[in-house]
Design an enzyme around this catalytic site. Sequence first.
Site, PDB file in Angstrom:
ATOM      1  N   PHE A 224       0.864  -1.308   0.098  1.00 61.16           N
ATOM      2  CA  PHE A 224      -0.012   0.023   0.142  1.00 61.16           C
ATOM      3  C   PHE A 224       0.879   1.287  -0.093  1.00 61.16           C
ATOM      4  O   PHE A 224       0.463   2.117   0.623  1.00 61.16           O
ATOM      5  CB  PHE A 224      -0.990  -0.012   1.382  1.00 61.16           C
ATOM      6  CG  PHE A 224      -1.606  -1.179   1.397  1.00 61.16           C
ATOM      7  CD1 PHE A 224      -2.071  -2.066   0.294  1.00 61.16           C
ATOM      8  CD2 PHE A 224      -2.288  -1.658   2.601  1.00 61.16           C
ATOM      9  CE1 PHE A 224      -2.843  -3.174   0.586  1.00 61.16           C
ATOM     10  CE2 PHE A 224      -2.805  -2.932   2.871  1.00 61.16           C
ATOM     11  CZ  PHE A 224      -3.173  -3.612   1.884  1.00 61.16           C
ATOM     12  N   ILE A 450       2.860  -8.063  -4.752  1.00 65.91           N
ATOM     13  CA  ILE A 450       2.474  -7.654  -3.293  1.00 65.91           C
ATOM     14  C   ILE A 450       1.069  -8.179  -2.857  1.00 65.91           C
ATOM     15  O   ILE A 450       0.502  -7.636  -2.086  1.00 65.91           O
ATOM     16  CB  ILE A 450       2.973  -6.105  -2.955  1.00 65.91           C
ATOM     17  CG1 ILE A 450       1.940  -5.523  -4.032  1.00 65.91           C
ATOM     18  CG2 ILE A 450       4.333  -5.748  -3.292  1.00 65.91           C
ATOM     19  CD1 ILE A 450       2.109  -3.850  -3.669  1.00 65.91           C
ATOM     20  N   GLY A 493       3.108  -1.026 -11.859  1.00 67.04           N
ATOM     21  CA  GLY A 493       3.870  -2.308 -12.053  1.00 67.04           C
ATOM     22  C   GLY A 493       3.194  -2.906 -13.431  1.00 67.04           C
ATOM     23  O   GLY A 493       4.276  -3.052 -14.259  1.00 67.04           O
ATOM     24  N   ARG A 574      -6.350  -1.656 -21.248  1.00 68.58           N
ATOM     25  CA  ARG A 574      -6.505  -3.228 -21.344  1.00 68.58           C
ATOM     26  C   ARG A 574      -6.352  -3.693 -19.749  1.00 68.58           C
ATOM     27  O   ARG A 574      -5.495  -3.693 -19.065  1.00 68.58           O
ATOM     28  CB  ARG A 574      -5.435  -3.937 -22.273  1.00 68.58           C
ATOM     29  CG  ARG A 574      -5.798  -5.509 -22.166  1.00 68.58           C
ATOM     30  CD  ARG A 574      -4.669  -6.287 -22.958  1.00 68.58           C
ATOM     31  NE  ARG A 574      -4.981  -7.718 -22.645  1.00 68.58           N
ATOM     32  CZ  ARG A 574      -4.015  -8.677 -22.826  1.00 68.58           C
ATOM     33  NH1 ARG A 574      -2.969  -8.282 -23.426  1.00 68.58           N
ATOM     34  NH2 ARG A 574      -4.246  -9.895 -22.586  1.00 68.58           N
ATOM     35  N   PRO A 578      -8.277 -10.342 -15.673  1.00 70.33           N
ATOM     36  CA  PRO A 578      -9.670  -9.982 -15.235  1.00 70.33           C
ATOM     37  C   PRO A 578      -9.985 -10.429 -13.681  1.00 70.33           C
ATOM     38  O   PRO A 578     -10.491  -9.614 -12.854  1.00 70.33           O
ATOM     39  CB  PRO A 578     -10.622 -10.484 -16.282  1.00 70.33           C
ATOM     40  CG  PRO A 578      -9.881 -10.779 -17.447  1.00 70.33           C
ATOM     41  CD  PRO A 578      -8.522 -11.241 -17.266  1.00 70.33           C
ATOM     42  N   GLY A 648      -3.025   0.363 -15.449  1.00 68.42           N
ATOM     43  CA  GLY A 648      -2.792   0.235 -14.180  1.00 68.42           C
ATOM     44  C   GLY A 648      -3.930   0.620 -13.322  1.00 68.42           C
ATOM     45  O   GLY A 648      -4.811   1.384 -13.432  1.00 68.42           O
ATOM     46  N   GLU A 651      -4.694   1.766  -7.895  1.00 68.57           N
ATOM     47  CA  GLU A 651      -4.861   2.822  -7.107  1.00 68.57           C
ATOM     48  C   GLU A 651      -6.089   3.479  -7.350  1.00 68.57           C
ATOM     49  O   GLU A 651      -7.026   4.159  -6.783  1.00 68.57           O
ATOM     50  CB  GLU A 651      -3.782   3.860  -6.946  1.00 68.57           C
ATOM     51  CG  GLU A 651      -2.668   3.326  -6.027  1.00 68.57           C
ATOM     52  CD  GLU A 651      -1.571   3.907  -5.908  1.00 68.57           C
ATOM     53  OE1 GLU A 651      -0.985   4.677  -5.244  1.00 68.57           O
ATOM     54  OE2 GLU A 651      -0.696   3.748  -7.239  1.00 68.57           O
TER      55      GLU A 651
HETATM   56 MO1  MOS Z   1       1.450   2.938  -4.171  1.00 67.77          MO
HETATM   57  S1  MOS Z   1       1.087   4.395  -2.500  1.00 67.77           S
HETATM   58  O1  MOS Z   1       2.146   4.208  -5.258  1.00 67.77           O
HETATM   59  O2  MOS Z   1       2.720   1.856  -3.663  1.00 67.77           O
END
Ligand code: MOS
Length: 688
Positions: A224, A450, A493, A574, A578, A648, A651
Amino acid sequence: MTGRVDGPDKVTGRARYAFEYPVDGAAYAWAVPSVIARGTIRSVDATGALAVPGVLAVITADNAPRLPGTDDPELALFQGRAVAYRGQFVAAVVAESPEVAGEAAGRVVIEYDQAAHDVTLTADHPGLYKPDFVNPRYETDTAAGNFDGAFAAAAVRVDATYRTPAEHNHPMEPHATVAVWEGGTLTVYDSTQGPSRTAGQVAAVFGLEPGQVRVIAEHVGGGFGAKGMPRANVILAAMAARVTGRPVKCAVTRSQMFAVTGHRAPSIQRVRLGAGPDGRLTALCHDVIDQTSTLKEFTEQSAVATRHMYAAPHRRTTHRVVRLDVPTPSWMRAPGECPGMFALESAMDELAAACGIDPVELRLRNEPAVHPETGQPFSSRHLTACLREGAARFGWAGRDPAPGARRERRWLTGTGVAASTYPARAMPSQARVTVSQSGCYQVLIAAADIGTGARTALLVVAAETLGVPAAAIDLRIGDSALPPAMIAGGSMGTASWTWAVIKACRALRDQVRARDGAVPPGGLSAHADTTADIGALPAHARYAFGAQFAEVRVDADTGEVRVPRLLGVFAAGRIVSPAQARSQLIGGMTMGLSMALHEESSMDPQFGDYPNHDLAGYHIAAHADVQDIDAVWIDEEEPDLGPAGAKGIGEVGIVGTAAAIASAVYHATGIRVRDLPIRLDKLLRGNP
Ligand code: MOS
């Protein structure tokens, strides 16, 4: 492939987390936290600690090895006697077991010269200043047109101040490290979002060449943002291992995580919106006040989303920050966009009410054609499609806007909507792909999973590009000895790693094809580096968008808020994998629910401490808090962000959720809560 490839390892306990790595002859380090918020260490008496059987060493500022690379004051462990915040690590005990180390840590006697501290953020704090930039390197302030004049002349005005509290990341797996020295080289098993970055930073602290530090992070129990960089535990473990000549394990306790592993700083945000009677914005201003520590400047970029969300000819955004005697804030769950969009989207809901316009329609009317401040085209932008799709799925049409007008027995009910956004970016990464003569493939990249499903997503694109089943591919990640890669952070990522992996897979596939499929005895390999590709990206504005819809029930007598329904509709390029994507998006929305109703680190001004100290005192939404929650996405082609076209999703799921819930609470009760979290007392205060 829909299953999570590491799922069986996780549910059977085979997946190994940092602290679990077996090493021969391990010793254990336990940190001693400062009990003052500001001052100087006068003396340390280690006699009592050293007398505990099993104690190997007590490390203090008096005897700690000197660290040559102390650019980051949070990593300059025991290099000086100054104390910058309560809970800062000021000494450590190394012992034969964690129990002995913890017991002895309590017997280290430290005398301080205590100084008066200041830990309270106020909107008129005399120490507020304008930083040179805000995170990660955005302009501090922006302006266009004449905001003051246009706001004064606007037919409809909203001028409201919103507050968000300090919040702590609290991944399930606390930060932990196992450090092993072999001659001049250091291996650390660390719970980190980025093996490559951690290796580089740890090498710098110890004055080593980058290749002398290897970081292994095979499985990580959440981050996080708190594990985006090395923390004091890595330095402590490596230092203790050097001092004792033993491998050393160090785990940060849940209580210590309130001080040394980062958090989101509290914010005070004033939003002013001026509009015509038709709801079209003419003036828009977002002023953010934030805090950082005396050790490091870290200014959350909370007004940056306001720069691209809505059209308005006259506009301004500002950030001011003050250095207080508090732990250093850091990256946490959509830093900037998450608290900032709580304020902006709450203000948009207030504007909708003031104009008598439906809040979905208000947003549609203010959709910009290009980035409203830079004039750049959007690479792809489908916010309006998300709003329309969400409204249809949620059953928004025909909503009665009157606040406090629906009651089912003791429950007041309401609905709310908010937009979501997060930057879509990629960072340079490298990958190598090999094939053996027998047709076994290896994909190598220092990515980190993670808990998001990164392994699965990378296998999906590798299998697809190579044209072989995923089972034929041995994917290796989570090790800085692999080709260097971007961290699992900033929602970058997947875009960063798939770019390198697909590029390498294509190159290898072409080699194999050129040989008509005949792989030589030594095998074939291809290496890719995306630095130049990313450097050549066009000057486009790139963001993911979403629309969050919430339904709430508020107990008219107790103020208890329940969220029976949450729906998020996202446009994020994309969606590579899923099943994992849906899980990650509803995870983000759950964090947003948690932000709206639960999470709050309160500062004790007397001790200068966040006294929550555990997950009983810091409430994170649990299963019982989440009811019907769903995340869907629309098909979106993203032309810029590499061959996968993935924007991405780490977030964008959290952003906007708290505003949607707060707006639903207003719709249910008529009470506008502008300071999170929405506690019972805030609802009862306005509704005696
Ligand atoms: Mo996230 S807060 O960009 O690891």
